[in-house]
Design an enzyme around this catalytic site. Structure first.
Site, PDB file in Angstrom:
ATOM      1  N   GLU A  92      49.156 120.590 -19.164  1.00 30.97           N
ATOM      2  CA  GLU A  92      47.738 120.894 -19.052  1.00 30.97           C
ATOM      3  C   GLU A  92      47.232 120.756 -17.631  1.00 30.97           C
ATOM      4  O   GLU A  92      47.777 120.003 -16.821  1.00 30.97           O
ATOM      5  CB  GLU A  92      46.928 120.038 -20.012  1.00 30.97           C
ATOM      6  CG  GLU A  92      47.359 118.621 -19.977  1.00 30.97           C
ATOM      7  CD  GLU A  92      46.747 117.775 -21.061  1.00 30.97           C
ATOM      8  OE1 GLU A  92      46.849 118.141 -22.245  1.00 30.97           O
ATOM      9  OE2 GLU A  92      46.181 116.748 -20.710  1.00 30.97           O
ATOM     10  N   CYS A 120      43.024 119.413 -11.653  1.00 29.41           N
ATOM     11  CA  CYS A 120      43.964 118.326 -11.911  1.00 29.41           C
ATOM     12  C   CYS A 120      45.224 118.959 -12.507  1.00 29.41           C
ATOM     13  O   CYS A 120      45.148 119.666 -13.510  1.00 29.41           O
ATOM     14  CB  CYS A 120      43.282 117.379 -12.904  1.00 29.41           C
ATOM     15  SG  CYS A 120      44.339 116.104 -13.544  1.00 29.41           S
ATOM     16  N   CYS A 127      56.139 112.355 -19.899  1.00 22.93           N
ATOM     17  CA  CYS A 127      56.296 111.358 -18.837  1.00 22.93           C
ATOM     18  C   CYS A 127      57.184 110.252 -19.385  1.00 22.93           C
ATOM     19  O   CYS A 127      57.054 109.854 -20.543  1.00 22.93           O
ATOM     20  CB  CYS A 127      54.939 110.785 -18.431  1.00 22.93           C
ATOM     21  SG  CYS A 127      55.049 109.600 -17.066  1.00 22.93           S
ATOM     22  N   CYS A 134      48.428 105.675 -22.710  1.00 19.90           N
ATOM     23  CA  CYS A 134      48.363 107.050 -22.221  1.00 19.90           C
ATOM     24  C   CYS A 134      49.017 108.016 -23.212  1.00 19.90           C
ATOM     25  O   CYS A 134      50.155 107.810 -23.629  1.00 19.90           O
ATOM     26  CB  CYS A 134      49.053 107.120 -20.860  1.00 19.90           C
ATOM     27  SG  CYS A 134      49.299 108.799 -20.263  1.00 19.90           S
ATOM     28  N   SER A 213      48.453 110.913  -7.411  1.00 19.25           N
ATOM     29  CA  SER A 213      48.252 109.655  -8.126  1.00 19.25           C
ATOM     30  C   SER A 213      49.589 109.164  -8.665  1.00 19.25           C
ATOM     31  O   SER A 213      50.317 109.910  -9.316  1.00 19.25           O
ATOM     32  CB  SER A 213      47.275 109.886  -9.289  1.00 19.25           C
ATOM     33  OG  SER A 213      47.145 108.718 -10.067  1.00 19.25           O
ATOM     34  N   SER A 236      47.564 103.860  -9.739  1.00 20.74           N
ATOM     35  CA  SER A 236      47.021 103.454 -11.038  1.00 20.74           C
ATOM     36  C   SER A 236      47.402 102.004 -11.279  1.00 20.74           C
ATOM     37  O   SER A 236      48.547 101.715 -11.615  1.00 20.74           O
ATOM     38  CB  SER A 236      47.607 104.343 -12.137  1.00 20.74           C
ATOM     39  OG  SER A 236      47.230 105.680 -11.907  1.00 20.74           O
ATOM     40  N   HIS A 238      45.318  99.278 -13.070  1.00 20.81           N
ATOM     41  CA  HIS A 238      44.923  98.958 -14.454  1.00 20.81           C
ATOM     42  C   HIS A 238      44.965  97.485 -14.859  1.00 20.81           C
ATOM     43  O   HIS A 238      44.536  97.146 -15.963  1.00 20.81           O
ATOM     44  CB  HIS A 238      45.756  99.744 -15.479  1.00 20.81           C
ATOM     45  CG  HIS A 238      45.740 101.220 -15.283  1.00 20.81           C
ATOM     46  ND1 HIS A 238      44.600 101.931 -15.029  1.00 20.81           N
ATOM     47  CD2 HIS A 238      46.753 102.135 -15.286  1.00 20.81           C
ATOM     48  CE1 HIS A 238      44.906 103.214 -14.901  1.00 20.81           C
ATOM     49  NE2 HIS A 238      46.198 103.367 -15.038  1.00 20.81           N
ATOM     50  N   ASN A 320      39.202 106.764 -21.909  1.00 21.54           N
ATOM     51  CA  ASN A 320      38.896 107.951 -22.697  1.00 21.54           C
ATOM     52  C   ASN A 320      39.668 107.793 -24.014  1.00 21.54           C
ATOM     53  O   ASN A 320      40.900 107.830 -23.996  1.00 21.54           O
ATOM     54  CB  ASN A 320      39.386 109.178 -21.924  1.00 21.54           C
ATOM     55  CG  ASN A 320      38.530 110.387 -22.186  1.00 21.54           C
ATOM     56  OD1 ASN A 320      37.807 110.456 -23.183  1.00 21.54           O
ATOM     57  ND2 ASN A 320      38.609 111.359 -21.300  1.00 21.54           N
ATOM     58  N   CYS A 363      44.220 112.481 -19.671  1.00 24.83           N
ATOM     59  CA  CYS A 363      45.627 112.741 -19.453  1.00 24.83           C
ATOM     60  C   CYS A 363      46.429 112.956 -20.745  1.00 24.83           C
ATOM     61  O   CYS A 363      46.558 112.062 -21.563  1.00 24.83           O
ATOM     62  CB  CYS A 363      46.142 111.509 -18.711  1.00 24.83           C
ATOM     63  SG  CYS A 363      47.855 111.517 -18.323  1.00 24.83           S
TER      64      CYS A 363
HETATM   65  N1  SAH Z   1      51.314 109.360 -13.678  1.00 29.19           N
HETATM   66  C1  SAH Z   1      50.295 109.278 -12.702  1.00 29.19           C
HETATM   67  C2  SAH Z   1      49.337 110.449 -12.697  1.00 29.19           C
HETATM   68  C3  SAH Z   1      48.859 110.970 -14.018  1.00 29.19           C
HETATM   69  S1  SAH Z   1      47.827 109.954 -15.011  1.00 29.19           S
HETATM   70  C4  SAH Z   1      49.552 107.981 -12.813  1.00 29.19           C
HETATM   71  O1  SAH Z   1      49.699 107.299 -13.813  1.00 29.19           O
HETATM   72  O2  SAH Z   1      48.841 107.657 -11.866  1.00 29.19           O
HETATM   73  C5  SAH Z   1      46.222 110.061 -14.239  1.00 29.19           C
HETATM   74  C6  SAH Z   1      45.352 108.836 -14.479  1.00 29.19           C
HETATM   75  O3  SAH Z   1      44.766 108.864 -15.790  1.00 29.19           O
HETATM   76  C7  SAH Z   1      46.114 107.542 -14.384  1.00 29.19           C
HETATM   77  O4  SAH Z   1      45.371 106.610 -13.630  1.00 29.19           O
HETATM   78  C8  SAH Z   1      46.214 107.134 -15.842  1.00 29.19           C
HETATM   79  O5  SAH Z   1      46.460 105.782 -15.976  1.00 29.19           O
HETATM   80  C9  SAH Z   1      44.880 107.567 -16.371  1.00 29.19           C
HETATM   81  N2  SAH Z   1      44.769 107.667 -17.826  1.00 29.19           N
HETATM   82  C10 SAH Z   1      45.712 108.021 -18.711  1.00 29.19           C
HETATM   83  N3  SAH Z   1      45.195 108.036 -19.971  1.00 29.19           N
HETATM   84  C11 SAH Z   1      43.896 107.693 -19.852  1.00 29.19           C
HETATM   85  C12 SAH Z   1      42.822 107.533 -20.783  1.00 29.19           C
HETATM   86  N4  SAH Z   1      42.992 107.746 -22.070  1.00 29.19           N
HETATM   87  N5  SAH Z   1      41.614 107.173 -20.292  1.00 29.19           N
HETATM   88  C13 SAH Z   1      41.423 106.978 -18.976  1.00 29.19           C
HETATM   89  N6  SAH Z   1      42.380 107.106 -18.049  1.00 29.19           N
HETATM   90  C14 SAH Z   1      43.606 107.466 -18.485  1.00 29.19           C
HETATM   91 FE1  SF4 Z   2      52.952 108.615 -17.113  1.00 27.42          FE
HETATM   92 FE2  SF4 Z   2      50.721 108.234 -15.635  1.00 27.42          FE
HETATM   93 FE3  SF4 Z   2      50.614 108.393 -18.346  1.00 27.42          FE
HETATM   94 FE4  SF4 Z   2      51.718 106.257 -17.189  1.00 27.42          FE
HETATM   95  S1  SF4 Z   2      49.570 106.903 -17.037  1.00 27.42           S
HETATM   96  S2  SF4 Z   2      52.576 107.386 -18.941  1.00 27.42           S
HETATM   97  S3  SF4 Z   2      52.700 107.172 -15.439  1.00 27.42           S
HETATM   98  S4  SF4 Z   2      51.211 110.005 -16.944  1.00 27.42           S
END
Ligand code: SAH
Ligand code: SF4
Length: 384
Positions: A92, A120, A127, A134, A213, A236, A238, A320, A363
């Protein structure tokens, strides 16, 4: 197998044109279509001879991205696109539009003087990092995208932008690209850097308009410090303690917070660039003030050499909701309390506007909704 016309470099395009018995300037025309017009479809390349167009579309018929689903949200200011890849997997891309300052429905939305159109993009189908909150991580890894498949997402969204924009107040061209879609960019360095350079050199985007990222893969951060192309880096994080981060972001067991921040410190020293830290706030999981205080203490020492200003900027993203994960966003007041506790350390911190909540725009969520034939989502491990 060529997965996208954007996988071909200028030498390969020249060879292709020569093979078709066409003069070399046709390769320059082809490059112009691909890079300046951002048009991956040979049938639309109207100044190429009909025969060459037919030959290219036949030869690359199985390549490229096919738009599978499109969802608009936020009154047309957010668009989520699901692209089918050659071979059947899907990724996506999300387009987020921001009006010029003062013109939008809400302050969080404004995109500076000119407005902003950010796409994006994804670097992998699925992944392998397995972050527990996620949607993409819970699906597991399917395959890497090629350089061309990453670039083509930007091309496709660029050419769709005129019809997607909600009105004349919205920007009419792409201004920013963020590698924040599906996948971990630094687990697919070849496609990530190949695409970043093509977007800069071919599409003409400045390095500052591109953001990568990462979940915190230290070798990737070290490589970013050495790359001549100075894109923006987002990490990221968290969580501010290893005990908690181990549970949310399993890769923390390989590169714990101290090692991660050590690499970021070296990156800042080498590049003098600020780094953003993404923090998805989840109610009752990582939104307590102890984490906020720790986060501030961890990041406050990161300074830009010379200026002495803070090198870290924290972006708080209210989670989210993703069905089945058991995680939820905190209340607005809890988000603000967390922000204030981080700010008390002096580290710049902002709350990121949550885009596309109504269209599953976090994501990996669109693909989750679309499902994937023949494979069931992995069971979800919540924090213990
Ligand atoms: N793998 C990379 C880039 C893709 S994820 C990374 O983890 O940085 C992009 C961002 O969205 C990351 O910071 C991830 O932790 C965040 N993310 C994933 N699922 C999410 C959700 N449900 N709500 C908010 N942020 C989320
Ligand atoms: Fe992969 Fe980023 Fe999702 Fe973690 S947050 S599972 S690294 S896409």
């Amino acid at each position: 197998m060529t997965r996208s016309l954007y996988d071909l470099d200028s030498g390969q395009l020249e060879a292709l044109v020569a093979e078709a018995g066409e003069p070399p300037y046709r390769a320059r025309q082809l490059t112009h279509w691909l890079d300046s017009r951002r048009q991956p479809d040979p049938r639309a390349m109207t100044n190429l001879p009909r025969g060459l167009r037919a030959r290219l579309s036949e030869r690359f018929a199985g390549a490229g991205l096919t738009l599978d689903r499109h969802q608009a949200g936020d009154d047309g200011w957010t668009h989520k696109l699901l692209f089918r890849l050659p071979g059947g997997d899907a990724v996506e891309s999300v387009l987020m539009l921001y009006p010029p300052a003062g013109a939008g429905p809400d302050d969080d939305w404004e995109g500076g003087r000119q407005g902003r159109a950010t796409v994006c993009i994804s670097t992998q189908a699925g992944c392998a990092m397995g972050c527990t909150f996620c949607a993409t991580g819970q699906f597991g890894f399917t395959r890497h995208l090629s350089v061309g498949e990453v670039v083509e997402q930007v091309a496709r969204v660029s050419t769709m932008l005129p019809e997607l924009r909600p009105g004349p107040g919205a920007p009419d061209h792409l201004t920013n690209v963020v590698f924040m879609g599906m996948g971990e960019p630094f687990a697919n360095q070849k496609a990530t850097w190949g695409a970043a350079y093509r977007l800069h050199q071919g599409f003409g985007l400045s390095a500052r308009a591109i953001t990568i990222s990462t979940v915190g893969l230290v070798p990737g951060i070290r490589r970013a410090a050495a790359e001549p192309l100075r894109v923006n880096l987002a990490v990221s994080i968290h969580a501010a303690s290893d005990e908690l981060r181990d549970r949310l972001v399993p890769v923390n067991r390989s590169w714990p917070i101290a090692e991660l921040l050590d690499a970021v410190g070296d990156y800042v020293a080498a590049t003098r660039r600020r780094v953003s830290f993404e923090y998805a706030l989840m109610a009752g999981v990582n939104d307590d003030l102890e984490q906020a205080g720790r986060l501030g203490r961890l990041l406050a020492p990161l300074r830009v050499p010379g200026s002495g200003g803070h090198a870290a900027h924290v972006n708080l993203i209210p989670y989210n909701p993703t069905p089945g994960t058991g995680f939820f966003p905190p209340s607005r007041s809890a988000v603000r309390r967390f922000r204030d506790a981080v700010a008390a350390s002096g580290v710049p911190v902002s709350i990121r506007a949550n885009r596309g909540v109504g269209i599953d725009a976090a994501c990996g969520q669109l693909r989750t909704a679309a499902g994937r034939p023949g494979r069931r989502p992995l069971p979800v491990a919540g924090p213990s």
